[in-house]
Design a protein around this motif. Structure first.
Motif, mmCIF file in Angstrom:
data_model
loop_
_atom_site.group_PDB
_atom_site.id
_atom_site.type_symbol
_atom_site.label_atom_id
_atom_site.label_comp_id
_atom_site.label_asym_id
_atom_site.label_seq_id
_atom_site.Cartn_x
_atom_site.Cartn_y
_atom_site.Cartn_z
ATOM 1 N N ALA A 105 9.907 -10.900 3.357
ATOM 2 C CA ALA A 105 8.688 -11.031 4.164
ATOM 3 C C ALA A 105 8.994 -10.769 5.630
ATOM 4 C CB ALA A 105 8.107 -12.433 3.992
ATOM 5 N N LYS A 106 8.083 -10.054 6.300
ATOM 6 C CA LYS A 106 8.289 -9.803 7.722
ATOM 7 C C LYS A 106 6.970 -9.448 8.395
ATOM 8 C CE LYS A 106 9.595 -4.916 7.080
ATOM 9 N NZ LYS A 106 10.666 -3.915 7.327
ATOM 10 N N LYS A 107 6.997 -9.408 9.697
ATOM 11 C CA LYS A 107 5.801 -9.066 10.469
ATOM 12 C C LYS A 107 5.530 -7.568 10.368
ATOM 13 C CE LYS A 107 3.610 -9.857 14.965
ATOM 14 N NZ LYS A 107 3.787 -10.438 16.321
ATOM 15 N N ALA A 108 4.261 -7.231 10.194
ATOM 16 C CA ALA A 108 3.883 -5.822 10.080
ATOM 17 C C ALA A 108 3.527 -5.245 11.448
ATOM 18 C CB ALA A 108 2.683 -5.688 9.143
ATOM 19 N N HIS A 109 3.627 -3.934 11.556
ATOM 20 C CA HIS A 109 3.237 -3.235 12.789
ATOM 21 C C HIS A 109 1.735 -2.948 12.701
ATOM 22 C CE1 HIS A 109 7.379 -2.710 14.137
ATOM 23 N NE2 HIS A 109 7.679 -2.379 12.884
ATOM 24 N N LEU A 110 0.935 -3.870 13.192
ATOM 25 C CA LEU A 110 -0.514 -3.782 13.070
ATOM 26 C C LEU A 110 -1.182 -3.577 14.417
ATOM 27 C CD1 LEU A 110 -1.059 -6.821 10.647
ATOM 28 C CD2 LEU A 110 -0.700 -4.419 10.030
ATOM 29 N N ALA A 158 2.037 3.386 -9.586
ATOM 30 C CA ALA A 158 0.654 3.848 -9.533
ATOM 31 C C ALA A 158 0.564 5.370 -9.565
ATOM 32 C CB ALA A 158 -0.033 3.304 -8.284
ATOM 33 N N PHE A 159 1.526 6.044 -8.935
ATOM 34 C CA PHE A 159 1.486 7.504 -8.871
ATOM 35 C C PHE A 159 2.333 8.165 -9.954
ATOM 36 C CE2 PHE A 159 -0.195 6.569 -4.669
ATOM 37 C CZ PHE A 159 -1.146 7.573 -4.508
ATOM 38 N N GLY A 160 3.061 7.358 -10.711
ATOM 39 C CA GLY A 160 3.831 7.913 -11.819
ATOM 40 C C GLY A 160 5.127 8.573 -11.421
ATOM 41 N N SER A 161 5.466 8.521 -10.136
ATOM 42 C CA SER A 161 6.731 9.081 -9.654
ATOM 43 C C SER A 161 7.014 8.499 -8.270
ATOM 44 C CB SER A 161 6.654 10.612 -9.578
ATOM 45 O OG SER A 161 5.628 11.012 -8.677
ATOM 46 N N PRO A 162 8.261 8.508 -7.831
ATOM 47 C CA PRO A 162 8.615 7.904 -6.549
ATOM 48 C C PRO A 162 7.969 8.636 -5.366
ATOM 49 C CG PRO A 162 10.558 8.180 -7.915
ATOM 50 C CD PRO A 162 9.455 8.954 -8.575
ATOM 51 N N LEU A 163 7.389 7.872 -4.474
ATOM 52 C CA LEU A 163 6.889 8.450 -3.228
ATOM 53 C C LEU A 163 8.071 8.659 -2.291
ATOM 54 C CD1 LEU A 163 3.684 6.273 -2.561
ATOM 55 C CD2 LEU A 163 3.787 8.603 -3.452
ATOM 56 N N ASN A 164 8.004 9.719 -1.505
ATOM 57 C CA ASN A 164 9.096 10.039 -0.588
ATOM 58 C C ASN A 164 8.558 10.243 0.823
ATOM 59 O OD1 ASN A 164 11.659 10.691 0.347
ATOM 60 N ND2 ASN A 164 11.456 12.854 -0.193
ATOM 61 N N PRO A 165 8.916 9.363 1.772
ATOM 62 C CA PRO A 165 9.819 8.214 1.655
ATOM 63 C C PRO A 165 9.154 7.064 0.903
ATOM 64 C CG PRO A 165 8.831 8.254 3.823
ATOM 65 C CD PRO A 165 8.385 9.516 3.140
ATOM 66 N N PRO A 166 9.930 6.056 0.479
ATOM 67 C CA PRO A 166 9.347 4.911 -0.214
ATOM 68 C C PRO A 166 8.247 4.256 0.625
ATOM 69 C CG PRO A 166 11.736 4.864 -0.389
ATOM 70 C CD PRO A 166 11.398 5.951 0.595
ATOM 71 N N PHE A 167 7.186 3.845 -0.032
ATOM 72 C CA PHE A 167 6.053 3.228 0.657
ATOM 73 C C PHE A 167 6.484 1.925 1.321
ATOM 74 C CE2 PHE A 167 2.276 0.620 1.051
ATOM 75 C CZ PHE A 167 1.322 1.508 1.513
ATOM 76 N N ASP A 168 6.138 1.775 2.604
ATOM 77 C CA ASP A 168 6.481 0.564 3.357
ATOM 78 C C ASP A 168 5.197 -0.113 3.825
ATOM 79 O OD1 ASP A 168 7.356 -1.436 5.029
ATOM 80 O OD2 ASP A 168 8.515 -0.129 6.357
ATOM 81 N N PRO A 169 4.831 -1.261 3.264
ATOM 82 C CA PRO A 169 3.577 -1.920 3.629
ATOM 83 C C PRO A 169 3.558 -2.434 5.063
ATOM 84 C CG PRO A 169 4.900 -3.390 2.294
ATOM 85 C CD PRO A 169 5.585 -2.056 2.277
ATOM 86 N N TYR A 170 4.734 -2.628 5.627
ATOM 87 C CA TYR A 170 4.819 -3.221 6.964
ATOM 88 C C TYR A 170 4.886 -2.181 8.073
ATOM 89 C CZ TYR A 170 6.003 -7.343 4.171
ATOM 90 O OH TYR A 170 5.985 -8.372 3.258
ATOM 91 N N ALA A 171 4.828 -0.897 7.707
ATOM 92 C CA ALA A 171 5.044 0.169 8.682
ATOM 93 C C ALA A 171 3.893 0.334 9.665
ATOM 94 C CB ALA A 171 5.302 1.492 7.965
ATOM 95 N N ASN A 172 2.651 0.181 9.194
ATOM 96 C CA ASN A 172 1.493 0.393 10.061
ATOM 97 C C ASN A 172 0.260 -0.250 9.424
ATOM 98 O OD1 ASN A 172 0.308 2.412 8.148
ATOM 99 N ND2 ASN A 172 2.099 3.626 8.799
ATOM 100 N N SER A 173 -0.856 -0.185 10.125
ATOM 101 C CA SER A 173 -2.071 -0.867 9.672
ATOM 102 C C SER A 173 -2.619 -0.307 8.366
ATOM 103 C CB SER A 173 -3.152 -0.793 10.762
ATOM 104 O OG SER A 173 -2.759 -1.511 11.909
#
Length: 330
Positions: A105-110, A158-173
């Motif tokens: 867990a960490k603070k997101a860039h919002l 969800a997409f059936g294959s790896p997203l590139n780069p890996p999805f980061d929920p904390y990267a932006n809003s």
């Protein structure tokens, strides 16, 4: 009129007033005596309702009220950390009851507006935890994996294959809102599913209150994303609407119970009254909220499609009698 007549009249008036006063006082006393037990009963009920203890809840309702704590813990930690950079261990340690701190867990860039909204959600979830635990005993916070890698796995599935780069929920809003799209909706479908099974008034009132705010949170998240439905999420070049559609499809697949989840844009025949493709709120053919059972919810949050196989956000499984009953060795 002579003095004698005046005195007699005055005496009669006084007698009438006295009798009227006595009658009023007697009636008031009787009403008071009738209402007193009801008042005491109401006071006792309110005391039980506000000061906790499962003694005020029917036994058959207890498990159904405890199960949602799993989702409420998740929401509280994800929203508090995302907006503030810390969670229950700092803002309300006793609510965690000694349960392990969340992983990753960490603070997101919002942006300021999104951070404000998410912080409000975080404090609302603290209130939800307090409300449930004032009604039933509850259990300690389960181990939660809300790391970027955990969410990346969900989006890859969800997409059936790896997203590139890996999805980061904390990267932006936008990323954070897409990750948030995953959470409150699952909880609200659980409350819808539990409602017809509840027996007691206290339980029904609590779940109605929780459902109202959870639905509101989901509506806000969907509205903020719908406003950006055609925006392409960088660096993937995939629209926000497509992200939500893929997540909803995944939840339907994992739940194994057909269509109970819809993205922000749907075929017109699935829209409200078959008239629109915009789908700011998910609903069935009558625009009523979908309901899910605890089994369906476990299949989804474990990411395994099996209520007996923990994983994903709950590496060691969810807690409470219902969830634990599926984790027993066969």
């Amino acid at each position: 009129m002579n003095k004698s007549t005046t005195t007699q009249t005055y005496s009669q008036n006084c007698k009438s007033v006295t009798m009227a006063t006595f009658a009023y006082a007697t009636t008031t006393a009787i009403v008071f005596l009738i209402l007193l037990p009801l008042s005491c009963s109401s006071e006792s009920f309110l005391h039980q309702h506000h000061h906790g203890g499962s003694f005020s809840v029917q036994k058959s309702d207890v498990d159904l009220l405890e199960f949602p704590l799993n989702l409420e813990y998740l929401e509280a930690e994800f929203f508090l950390y995302g907006s503030l950079g810390y969670g229950l261990d700092k803002v309300y340690p006793s609510l965690a009851q000694g349960g392990p701190s969340p992983i990753g867990a960490k603070k997101a860039h919002l942006d300021d507006f999104t951070r404000d909204v998410i912080e409000q959600f975080g404090w609302q979830e603290v209130g939800h935890l307090r409300a449930i635990k004032k009604t039933v005993k509850g259990f300690p916070r389960p181990l939660l994996n809300i790391s970027a890698a955990s969410f990346a796995h969900v989006f890859d599935s969800a997409f059936g294959s790896p997203l590139n780069p890996p999805f980061d929920p904390y990267a932006n809003s936008i990323n954070y809102l897409l990750a948030s799209y995953i959470i409150p909706y699952v909880g609200l479908t659980g409350y819808v599913g539990a409602s017809p099974k509840l027996q007691g008034a206290t339980s029904k009132r609590l779940v109605a209150g929780l459902l109202g705010v959870e639905s509101g949170q989901d509506a806000v998240i969907r509205a903020l994303l719908y406003q950006r439905a055609e925006l392409k999420v960088e660096p993937y070049g995939i629209t926000v609407a497509e992200f939500t559609n893929r997540i909803s499809e995944l939840r339907n697949k994992l739940g194994h119970e057909g269509l109970k989840d819809e993205g922000l844009v749907v075929p017109k025949h699935l829209g409200a009254e078959g008239k629109v493709s915009g789908n700011i709120l998910a609903g069935d053919e009558y625009s009523l909220a979908y309901g899910r059972t605890p089994e369906e919810i476990l299949r989804i949050v474990y990411g395994s499609g099996n209520e007996r196989v923990p994983g994903g956000i709950y590496p060691k499984g969810a807690d409470g009698r219902i969830a634990k009953s599926y984790l027993k060795k066969e």
